[in-house]
Each structure stands twice: as structure tokens, then as C-alpha cells.
Design an enzyme around this catalytic site. Structure first.
Site, PDB file in Angstrom:
ATOM      1  N   SER A 199       0.824  -1.255  -0.055  1.00 28.46           N
ATOM      2  CA  SER A 199       0.148  -0.068  -0.087  1.00 28.46           C
ATOM      3  C   SER A 199       0.848   1.113   0.274  1.00 28.46           C
ATOM      4  O   SER A 199       1.840   1.294   0.724  1.00 28.46           O
ATOM      5  CB  SER A 199      -0.886  -0.171   1.334  1.00 28.46           C
ATOM      6  OG  SER A 199      -1.740   0.993   1.321  1.00 28.46           O
TER       7      SER A 199
ATOM      8  N   ILE B  86       5.108   3.645   2.635  1.00 27.60           N
ATOM      9  CA  ILE B  86       5.064   2.272   1.939  1.00 27.60           C
ATOM     10  C   ILE B  86       4.580   1.520   3.112  1.00 27.60           C
ATOM     11  O   ILE B  86       5.109   1.295   4.430  1.00 27.60           O
ATOM     12  CB  ILE B  86       6.382   1.674   1.538  1.00 27.60           C
ATOM     13  CG1 ILE B  86       6.982   2.763   0.353  1.00 27.60           C
ATOM     14  CG2 ILE B  86       6.434   0.284   1.202  1.00 27.60           C
ATOM     15  CD1 ILE B  86       8.322   2.156  -0.021  1.00 27.60           C
ATOM     16  N   GLU B  87       3.188   0.859   2.941  1.00 29.49           N
ATOM     17  CA  GLU B  87       2.833   0.153   3.987  1.00 29.49           C
ATOM     18  C   GLU B  87       2.969  -1.528   3.334  1.00 29.49           C
ATOM     19  O   GLU B  87       2.374  -1.828   2.243  1.00 29.49           O
ATOM     20  CB  GLU B  87       1.439   0.402   4.349  1.00 29.49           C
ATOM     21  CG  GLU B  87       1.108   1.466   4.662  1.00 29.49           C
ATOM     22  CD  GLU B  87       1.137   1.566   6.363  1.00 29.49           C
ATOM     23  OE1 GLU B  87       1.381   0.467   6.810  1.00 29.49           O
ATOM     24  OE2 GLU B  87       1.031   2.436   6.988  1.00 29.49           O
ATOM     25  N   SER B  88       3.546  -2.541   4.151  1.00 27.35           N
ATOM     26  CA  SER B  88       3.720  -3.744   3.623  1.00 27.35           C
ATOM     27  C   SER B  88       2.455  -4.346   4.020  1.00 27.35           C
ATOM     28  O   SER B  88       2.421  -4.735   5.325  1.00 27.35           O
ATOM     29  CB  SER B  88       5.117  -4.589   4.299  1.00 27.35           C
ATOM     30  OG  SER B  88       6.258  -3.826   3.877  1.00 27.35           O
TER      31      SER B  88
END
Length: 500
Positions: free
Chosen positions: A215, A279-281
Site C-alpha cells: 500500500s 510504504i505499507e507492507s
């Protein structure tokens, strides 16, 4: 379509087309395609970090190794609330200042692993990628802060040792770690920022069963969510990231919620003049330790740094950022549809949504499945799904035989018990077998504490039962929140048992 990243050696850097003309193969002096990215990652992956629950001691050890190589400049810039060192690693002496920070939430370690992969790459040589490193060194001044919240990482919890969410501390500076990040931003005055996180694994691409693996977000700097040059540049960089990601994980990328958060670091970095990329993992089936998502982090961060160094991200239209969908939240670990549930007086059919919660024990963890939702789940999806039309809920049984030790039972024996309807085994002792090695046994072991199988499906309740036909034949085991197909071999099916 192959992605061609523009790699230009010193003295041959081309000015980007301000009219946003399409990128072609002819616009590159050197091509960096997915094969090249994969080879770079496989060469430089930090092999000592393979599981999510690594500690500050692991990071400290690796940092000291990088310091000895004297390619990255390493400096302890402060300590956490409990006295653990926080490091900044630096590379390059270019005019474009970039800050990257990870694990401000202690239980969000995926990007920290990717940063250490990147450190290894920056220290490489004579591998065919020296031009990339020379470009980054000449054009960028990179400042990395891995594991910003080492106290939280030690506990594998989101918050700091003060129980404060550091990512809601940009304004007040009540945490020593948050104040340190803000102080570094004031000194460095970055033009670009990377805010690196993990999001929960239950986000999906809207109207699909696809988990959001990555995301992205260009955080809003005000409540009106206006787009100035700084935020617009972040959006363009994200478009470039998404272009590359679609070659790896098509239809598995989304945007994070862009509501303005005045306490948040991403929003404030944006307002301080740094084009900031969140940045979302997220989640990926079969990747519980997020090693594949770690690889995606490495690739898109490296690609973005190249494009920042070149200025080539400017070719992307902001309108393409708006085309990336926002996260939906419609996922469960397991969704069972049309399951018949019989009571003493009646029966009914319904859908069941199951999620699994993790509890950390040092470097290991155990799982507890729970009933998350009951009812019409037509718009919900599961990492695993089963249509139970014609099937019914069947309670599990507990073995009446008490074993001297868990170690006398093999995994094959345990699967045999599971297929007979037995989901728990009493033992006098766990024995010499390590508890972690029993995670892959498809039965629960219990000693002093009694094990209670799931006899009814209750919201928030346990998830240890069977799905079978009207004659009592067992088709599936729902074991601690995992769906196990009893017609298949146990190998290759993911689950974690609990020791009671």
C-alpha cells in the site's frame, strides 16, 4: 510491459521531458528490468534476517559490520527510552537529501529487512551495477534510520516503551525516539522522505479477493488534501513504484487512507517540504514472514532512489496516482460460506469469518483463531475459502489416551488423529521436543490446562471444529483458525498449533 529504469552515468544525465511523454526503450542509457532487479536482490539479500521477530541486538550486530566496511557512514544518533542505540547510516554526497526510516512501530519490521538488503547492495562492486551506485552516490545524500523504535521491537509491539504511538508524536515530541526523528529532519532538511511501515493483512483491493501486498500513499499536508509541488512529486514517485509493482503483483497494490493526521510524521514531513512516500507492507498468502513482500520493498525503494537521482520520476502524470484504488477492508483468514449449524431445536445456514491473532513469545509466536463475523459475508473474502453448501458444523473430539510425552507422536500420527475427528491430545509432559517444533503438528497438546473444543460458533469464540457431510464424514478441519483440507496431504498446508 517491461519497465525500463533510466540509469545514466555521471556526466550523461538527461533532463526529463516536462510534457510527460511516454517512456520508451530509447530513453534509457541502461535498462534495469525485473530480471535484473531479481538478480540484484538475490545477490544482496541479508541472510541473517529471515523472520519478523528479530531484535535490536541483531540490528546492532549488522550495523557494526557495515561500519567496519567503511562504505556507509555509521553514527549512533541517540538512544531509545530504555537506552538502546539508534543509528543513522549515510551514503552519497549529492545535493538531493533523502531520509528513510523504518520500524517506528516495533512490530512492523518488513522494510527494516529490506534496508539491510539495500545496504549490502550499496557496498557491492564489480557486479555490473556500479553505474547505479555511482549515480546514487553522486546525486543523493541518503540518510537511513532503521529500527527507530528498538524498545517496541524488543517486545514486538506497535508502541514505544512509554506506550505512545510514535507515529502520532510528530507534533508534541513526547517520545525520545520521535523527538530524535524530528530533530534529524530539522538538521538535514530532506527533499524526499520514505516512511516505512507494515499494515494489517486484512486489507484487500476493492471488490476483489486480492490481499493488498503493498500500500502506498503521498500523505496530505492539510485537511483539504491539497496538492502542491512537494506532495505532487511524492505522487509521481509512487506512480513509478506502482508501474514496477504491477509487473510483480498485478492487482495487489492500493493506496492507504489519505485523511490528514496532524500528529503523523508522514503528514508533517510533507508539510516540512519533503516529498514523502508511505510504504505499507501488507499480506500475501503463504508468506507469513513477509519475505516476498520484503523483496518488493527492496525493489521499489531502489527503483525510486534511481528515479529521484535522475529526476526521471517527473515524467509520470499525477492523474495516474489517483487511479490507484484505496484499501478496502473485507478480508479474513478463512471464510466459510453456507455452513449448516444444528442446535437441539433447530438448524440454520450462515457464513463464518475467521481471523487469527498472534501473541509473541520472545522470537516465536503462537496463534489463536477466533470467530470474527457471522452472517451474510457475500462482500467479504478469505485467504482461504470454502463453500460448505450441503455440509455442516461438527464438533471436534479430545483423545481419551494420555501420552507420556508429546515427542512420542509423529506429525503423520497427529494427522491421522485429526482425520479421525480428534483435535487435541493430553500429555503428561511436552518432553524434550521444543515447543516451536510442535507448531507444525495438526493437533493441540495440553498438560495441566483442559482443552475445550469448539462446541458452538460464537462471535469472538474459538475455532477448533470440523466441516463434514450429513453422515458425519469429515471434509475439512478448522484448526486454531486454519482451514485444513483432509483430502490432501498435510505437507504444504500452513498452520500453527498451540501448547496449552
Amino acid at each position: 510491459m517491461k519497465f525500463f529504469a533510466i540509469l545514466l552515468i555521471l556526466g550523461a544525465i538527461t533532463t526529463c521531458d516536462r510534457q510527460k511523454t511516454p517512456v520508451t526503450e530509447h530513453s534509457s542509457a541502461m535498462n534495469l528490468d525485473t530480471t535484473t532487479f531479481n538478480n540484484i536482490y538475490n545477490t544482496y539479500k541479508e541472510q541473517t534476517l529471515q523472520h519478523r521477530r528479530f531484535k535490536h541486538t541483531d540490528v546492532d550486530f549488522l550495523v557494526q559490520q557495515h561500519k567496519e566496511k567503511q562504505i556507509l557512514e555509521v553514527e549512533p544518533i541517540g538512544t531509545s527510552f530504555e537506552g538502546r542505540s539508534i543509528y543513522e547510516l549515510r551514503y552519497g554526497a549529492g545535493d538531493k537529501v533523502v531520509m528513510l526510516w523504518s520500524q517506528m512501530h516495533g512490530d512492523e519490521p518488513t522494510a527494516t529487512m529490506a534496508l539491510f538488503d539495500l545496504f549490502n547492495f550499496l557496498e557491492g562492486k564489480e557486479d555490473g551495477n556500479d553505474a547505479v551506485r555511482e549515480l546514487l552516490k553522486a546525486k543523493l545524500s541518503l540518510h537511513f534510520i532503521p529500527m527507530l523504535n528498538p524498545d517496541g521491537a524488543e517486545r514486538y509491539t506497535r508502541r514505544t516503551a512509554q506506550s505512545i504511538d510514535m507515529n502520532r508524536d510528530a507534533r508534541a515530541g513526547q517520545t525520545v525516539e520521535g523527538a530524535l526523528l524530528k530533530q534529524r529532519a530539522n538538521v538535514l532538511k530532506p527533499r524526499y522522505g520514505f516512511n516505512l511501515h507494515d499494515q494489517n493483512i486484512y486489507y484487500n483491493v476493492p471488490e476483489t479477493s486480492n490481499p493488498v501486498q503493498i500500500s502506498l500513499l503521498a500523505p496530505a499536508y492539510n485537511y483539504e488534501r491539497e496538492i502542491n509541488e512537494v506532495r505532487g512529486d511524492a505522487m509521481k514517485i509512487i506512480v513509478g513504484m506502482n508501474e514496477l509493482l504491477q509487473q510483480y503483483i498485478p492487482h495487489a497494490v492500493a493506496k492507504y487512507d489519505d485523511a490528514h493526521t496532524p500528529r503523523g510524521f508522514g503528514d508533517n514531513f510533507q508539510s516540512w517540504g519533503a516529498s514523502t512516500i508511505l510504504i505499507e507492507s501488507g499480506g500475501r498468502k503463504g508468506d507469513p514472514e513477509k519475505q516476498e513482500i520484503r523483496k518488493l520493498n527492496f525493489i521499489i525503494i531502489l527503483n525510486a532512489l534511481i528515479q529521484i537521482a535522475e529526476g526521471s520520476y517527473d515524467r509520470y502524470p499525477i492523474g495516474d496516482y489517483e487511479k490507484i484504488p484505496f484499501n478496502a477492508s473485507q478480508l479474513h483468514d478463512v471464510v466459510i460460506r453456507n455452513l449448516e449449524i444444528k442446535t437441539d431445536s433447530t438448524s440454520y445456514r450462515t457464513d463464518i469469518g475467521i481471523r487469527r491473532g498472534e501473541t509473541t513469545v520472545n522470537r516465536d509466536y503462537f496463534v489463536r483463531g477466533r470467530i470474527e463475523d457471522i452472517g451474510d459475508l457475500l462482500e467479504s473474502f478469505g485467504y482461504d475459502e470454502v463453500d460448505a453448501q450441503g455440509l455442516q458444523f461438527i464438533p471436534a473430539k479430545v483423545s481419551t489416551v494420555v501420552l507420556d510425552s508429546a515427542s512420542v507422536l509423529s506429525q503423520t500420527d497427529a494427522f491421522g488423529l485429526l482425520k479421525r475427528g480428534i483435535m487435541a491430545v493430553p500429555v503428561k509432559t511436552i518432553g524434550s521436543t521444543k515447543a516451536s517444533s510442535l507448531h507444525n503438528y495438526p493437533v493441540h497438546f495440553f498438560t495441566q490446562k483442559q482443552f475445550f473444543p469448539t462446541t458452538s460458533l460464537d462471535l469472538g469464540g474459538t475455532t477448533n471444529f470440523y466441516i463434514g457431510d450429513q453422515k458425519g464424514g469429515l471434509r475439512y478441519a478448522v484448526f486454531n483458525g486454519y482451514l485444513i483440507d483432509l483430502s490432501k496431504d498435510i505437507k504444504g498446508q500452513l498452520f500453527k498449533s498451540r501448547i496449552h
